[in-house]
Design a protein around this motif. Structure first.
Motif, short mmCIF file in Angstrom:
data_model
loop_
_atom_site.label_atom_id
_atom_site.label_comp_id
_atom_site.label_asym_id
_atom_site.label_seq_id
_atom_site.Cartn_x
_atom_site.Cartn_y
_atom_site.Cartn_z
N ALA A 80 77.41 26.18 10.09
CA ALA A 80 78.12 26.34 8.79
C ALA A 80 78.61 24.99 7.98
N PRO A 81 78.28 25.11 6.77
CA PRO A 81 78.76 23.92 6.08
C PRO A 81 80.07 23.57 6.32
N ARG A 82 80.35 22.45 6.36
CA ARG A 82 81.87 21.74 6.84
C ARG A 82 82.41 20.49 5.71
N PRO A 83 83.45 20.65 5.52
CA PRO A 83 83.92 19.77 4.78
C PRO A 83 83.62 18.46 5.11
N VAL A 84 83.27 17.53 4.24
CA VAL A 84 82.77 16.26 4.74
C VAL A 84 84.15 15.32 4.89
N GLY A 85 85.06 15.53 4.07
CA GLY A 85 86.33 14.74 4.41
C GLY A 85 87.38 14.70 3.07
N GLU A 86 88.55 14.11 3.67
CA GLU A 86 89.42 14.46 2.35
C GLU A 86 89.12 13.34 1.19
N ASP A 87 88.48 12.40 1.48
CA ASP A 87 87.89 11.43 0.21
C ASP A 87 86.93 12.00 -0.51
N GLN A 88 86.24 13.38 -0.21
CA GLN A 88 85.22 13.84 -0.91
C GLN A 88 85.73 15.37 -1.17
N PRO A 89 86.75 15.67 -1.81
CA PRO A 89 87.14 17.15 -1.54
C PRO A 89 86.17 17.93 -2.52
N GLY A 90 85.80 19.15 -1.76
CA GLY A 90 84.97 20.22 -2.42
C GLY A 90 83.43 19.91 -1.99
N VAL A 91 83.38 18.81 -1.37
CA VAL A 91 81.94 18.54 -0.81
C VAL A 91 81.66 18.84 0.53
N TYR A 92 80.71 19.58 0.90
CA TYR A 92 80.23 20.12 2.36
C TYR A 92 79.07 19.49 2.84
N ALA A 93 78.69 19.68 4.30
CA ALA A 93 77.80 19.20 4.82
C ALA A 93 77.04 20.13 5.90
N ILE A 94 75.86 20.42 6.07
CA ILE A 94 75.16 20.79 7.04
C ILE A 94 74.32 19.72 7.87
N ALA A 95 74.77 19.77 8.88
CA ALA A 95 74.07 18.66 9.52
C ALA A 95 73.23 18.93 10.82
N ASN A 96 71.94 18.36 10.87
CA ASN A 96 71.20 18.58 12.07
C ASN A 96 70.21 17.42 12.33
N ILE A 97 69.29 17.52 13.16
CA ILE A 97 68.45 16.25 13.59
C ILE A 97 67.21 16.59 12.83
N THR A 98 66.86 17.96 12.30
CA THR A 98 65.61 18.18 11.57
C THR A 98 65.34 17.56 10.40
N PRO A 99 64.30 17.15 10.08
CA PRO A 99 64.00 16.71 8.62
C PRO A 99 64.40 17.87 7.42
N GLY A 100 65.04 17.25 6.60
CA GLY A 100 65.32 18.39 5.37
C GLY A 100 64.34 19.24 4.83
N ASP A 101 63.13 18.66 4.89
CA ASP A 101 62.12 19.51 4.10
C ASP A 101 61.09 20.09 5.06
N ALA A 102 61.57 20.39 6.52
CA ALA A 102 60.91 21.26 7.42
C ALA A 102 61.17 22.68 7.05
N PRO A 103 60.39 23.65 6.82
CA PRO A 103 60.44 24.83 6.63
C PRO A 103 60.80 25.74 7.64
N PHE A 104 61.70 26.48 7.62
CA PHE A 104 62.18 27.51 8.51
C PHE A 104 62.06 28.80 8.07
N PRO A 105 61.60 29.82 8.74
CA PRO A 105 61.71 31.41 8.54
C PRO A 105 63.05 31.74 8.72
N TRP A 106 63.33 32.54 7.67
CA TRP A 106 65.07 33.05 7.74
C TRP A 106 64.97 34.53 8.04
N ILE A 107 65.70 35.27 8.68
CA ILE A 107 66.07 36.52 8.60
C ILE A 107 67.67 37.00 8.67
N ASP A 108 67.99 38.10 8.31
CA ASP A 108 69.37 38.44 8.68
C ASP A 108 69.23 39.33 9.73
#
Length: 311
Positions: A167-195
């Protein structure tokens, strides 16, 4: 006389999706009656299935005799197992999957549908071992040796992860309204998604509608491929908040995981980045699968709109 479809994990995301899909489909509900297997037969989800005409029973995947009782008179069985990260993760899931498959043969069932994943250790010749995936790959290989017809369902990355561990999580009080998703995977690596909760039934339902056509085949189940950079962009666009994807150092990422989950989860993401979620040719495999699904699948945008709310 209708055939008996037994569904493991009937109150979970995969089994529940399948049970509700079959109960809602005129042709499948006329062809199959449902017996759901659940760890807790008193859960609201179990009661809801009973109210729709399903039978709900309990069984222990560690107890072969209880499985034979639960599977008695079954024609078709959907098997899924639960991942628990500890020192026995792979061994337990292999044992439990084989126990369920052996019980299916013992009671004279005609068909098994197994929820599988790519066998990372085999694909990478031992470079990456991923307990939760390799266990399923090993059970799939075992089922293929048994005297029973079988088909396999391989779900992609769960959209549900975007409201839990990813889940996206708040970056910090110094950046209100900014969220981050963090992982070790390169940002451009494609993943298949399913509900997985909404769409598992749509995939497995095509097997139930024509079992002989899909005997021995695997359905690679996803509605689309998206990288984490794209996921963050779509959440930003649909929530009006700033969401970034951040590549986290591996050691920091490990520190957020339970000790027994660290190695398999890190290896899973490394495998996906290097080989692709389904291994080589994954996008083609998903395209071939979606071509035989006559139902509209949930898009990532639809899931985000319905489920992700950022303050």
């Amino acid at each position: 006389m209708s055939q008996l479809l037994v569904i493991f994990g009937a109150t979970g995301q995969q089994g529940g999706s399948l049970a509700n899909f079959v109960l809602s489909d005129p042709a499948l509900s006329a062809r199959y009656r449902i017996r759901g297997i659940a760890r807790d037969v008193s859960k609201p989800a179990a009661e809801a299935l009973r109210a729709r005409g399903a039978e709900i029973v309990s069984a222990d995947l560690e107890d072969p005799e209880s499985l034979k009782t639960a599977l008695a008179e079954a024609d078709t069985i959907f098997i899924t197992t639960r991942t628990i990260y500890d020192e026995q993760t792979k061994e337990r899931e292999v044992r439990q999957g084989k126990n369920a498959a052996d019980a299916a043969v013992a009671v004279g069932a005609k068909y098994v549908i197994y929820s599988t994943e790519v066998h990372c250790e085999v694909v990478t010749k031992g470079k990456y071992r991923v307990a939760a995936y390799d266990s399923r790959g090993e059970v799939e290989a075992y089922i293929r040796t048994l005297p029973i017809k079988s088909a396999f369902y391989a779900p992609g990355s769960f959209m549900q992860n975007l409201v839990t561990g990813m889940a996206p999580r708040p970056v910090g009080e110094d950046q209100p309204g900014v969220y981050a998703i963090a992982n070790i995977t390169p940002g451009d690596a494609p993943f298949p998604w399913i509900d997985v909760a909404a769409d598992t039934g749509k995939f497995v339902g095509v097997i139930l509608a024509d079992p002989d056509k899909f005997n021995g085949k695997t359905l690679y189940a996803a509605s689309e491929f998206r990288s984490y950079d794209e996921v963050a962009e779509r959440i930003s666009a649909l929530t009006g908040k700033t969401v970034k994807y951040v590549v986290m150092p591996e050691e920091k990422f490990r520190s957020f995981l339970p000790v027994h989950a660290q190695e398999p989860i890190v290896n899973m993401f490394k495998f996906c980045a290097e080989y692709g979620y389904y291994g080589p040719g994954g996008e083609r495999l998903v395209e071939e699968t979606t071509a035989v699904i006559p139902h509209r699948l949930t898009t990532l945008d639809e899931y985000i709109k319905a489920n992700i709310k950022l303050a």
